[in-house]
Design a protein around this motif. Structure first.
Motif: not given
Length: 397
Positions: A75-77, A79-80, A104
């Motif tokens: 999930d991009k969130r 990774q952030d 990622w």
């Protein structure tokens, strides 16, 4: 207070090699936050033997002293969140297949821009470069390619493996060592760096002169069972009570003391055994003579007699004997730590090596899955309860 007190570590490893590196860092005081997939967690939560209630007995050891944070790294969130955590991290440990972190958006080039002082320990089967870098590399394969498997066992049968994942733990130790070296470099320069620790090279590094012997004279080391060819006497010997003891008397002075204890002092002056190389040439003969003598006494008596004359010797222990041994007990080599999941203390090996001024310690056993997710996100990143609830509802944590 351990020597790594105040050092923050993100562990993104799985199975053994990366988590063992993280265990060593945590043992010596680092705050190690282990990132695990939600719901399933690290596979080590299921590996190994279990107790009568089905609880794994390996997880409490390899995850001791760590905090558990769940993140769905696809999930991009998530990774952030990793990037935000990296800004406050000293060491990141990962042992995914080479390229996975880049997939990622979490490669070293990206993370180093966020935190130039970051030390990124990357443990893989074959390293971050070279034609095999993209291959999956379990310890068994890398032990074979690093040279260990071919010389393990007896010459009249196929190679065998050790009863532990030695390649993984060697790579974990190399990663730990690399992290400490990189910390010293950063102490001098302020600069972080990447530590590339491969399993096959970790095995290769302990293969002594195997390559030099071949390159310098064409000698190929072969499987030799319980001996080291040319190193004698140094073997496993039978005892009267059906046990086995290991005797190492391959130095001239040690051999002379051994033969005196055996009541055969003339062996030390026998031309077949009078020096190191002669004993190596007649290894089978001297082992047979010692074996005949060792069969006349029980193991415990033999070990005590050999200790009295300062000849290295010891029994072949299993876990039971380790737990009962007075020396292990006196040094607390094995300790018992309360485990919340098991509801009782569990025995495990203590923290090594021992430091006189700033020793490591076991503060707790492996955590429950996601036990520290809320704490880490709140303390490290300032997330409030609503932020955390939304991430949980969306399957990010």
């Amino acid at each position: 207070m351990g020597p790594l007190e105040g050092i923050r570590v993100l562990e993104m490893g799985q199975l053994i090699a990366g988590p063992f590196c993280g265990q060593l860092l945590a043992d010596f005081g680092a705050e190690v936050v282990k990132i695990e997939p939600p719901k399933t967690g690290d596979a080590m939560r299921q590996w190994g033997r279990t107790d009568a209630d089905g609880n794994t007995l390996w997880w409490p050891v390899i995850a001791r002293n760590k905090k558990s944070l769940t993140l769905n790294l696809r999930d991009k969130r998530a990774q952030d969140i990793v990037k935000a955590l990296v800004a406050k991290t000293d060491i990141l440990v990962e042992n995914f297949r080479a390229g996975r972190m880049e997939d990622w958006g979490l490669g070293y080039d990206v993370l180093a821009k966020i935190n130039p002082g970051l030390i990124m320990v990357r443990i893989t089967g074959f390293g971050q470069s070279g034609p095999y870098s993209g291959r999956a590399g379990f310890a068994s394969v890398c032990e074979a390619m690093g040279g260990l498997r071919e010389i393990s066992g007896y010459p009249d049968r196929p190679p065998v493996r050790m009863g532990i994942s030695l390649g993984d733990t060697l790579a974990g130790q190399n990663g730990f060592q690399g992290a400490l070296l990189a910390l010293q470099h950063r102490h001098r320069t302020g600069e972080g760096q990447m530590v590339d620790a491969s399993i096959y090279e970790s095995v290769l590094s302990v293969m002594e002169s195997l390559i030099s012997e071949y390159d310098g004279g064409g000698h190929v080391r072969e499987r030799s069972g319980s001996i080291l060819p040319g190193i004698a006497p140094s073997n496993a010997y039978p005892t009267k009570d059906g046990g086995t003891i290991i005797i190492g008397a391959n130095q001239d002075s040690l051999f002379r003391r051994l033969t005196a204890l055996m009541g055969q002092p003339e062996l030390a002056d026998d031309e077949r055994f009078r020096d190191h190389r002669a004993r190596g040439r007649h290894q089978a003969e001297i082992d047979a003579i010692i074996g005949e003598w060792s069969r006349t006494k029980p193991a415990k008596e033999l070990v005590e007699e050999l200790a009295e004359v300062a000849v290295p010797a010891g029994p072949a222990y299993r876990a039971k004997e380790m737990l009962e041994d007075r020396h292990f007990q006196a040094r607390e080599s094995v300790t018992r730590v309360e485990d919340a999941t098991l509801g009782r203390p569990i025995a495990m090996q203590n923290v090594f090596p021992r430091l006189s001024a700033s020793p490591g310690a076991i503060r707790h056993t492996g955590p429950a899955l996601g036990q520290h997710t809320k704490q880490v996100l709140a303390e490290w990143l300032g997330y409030d309860d609503d932020d955390i609830a939304r991430l949980k509802t969306d399957g990010v944590i």
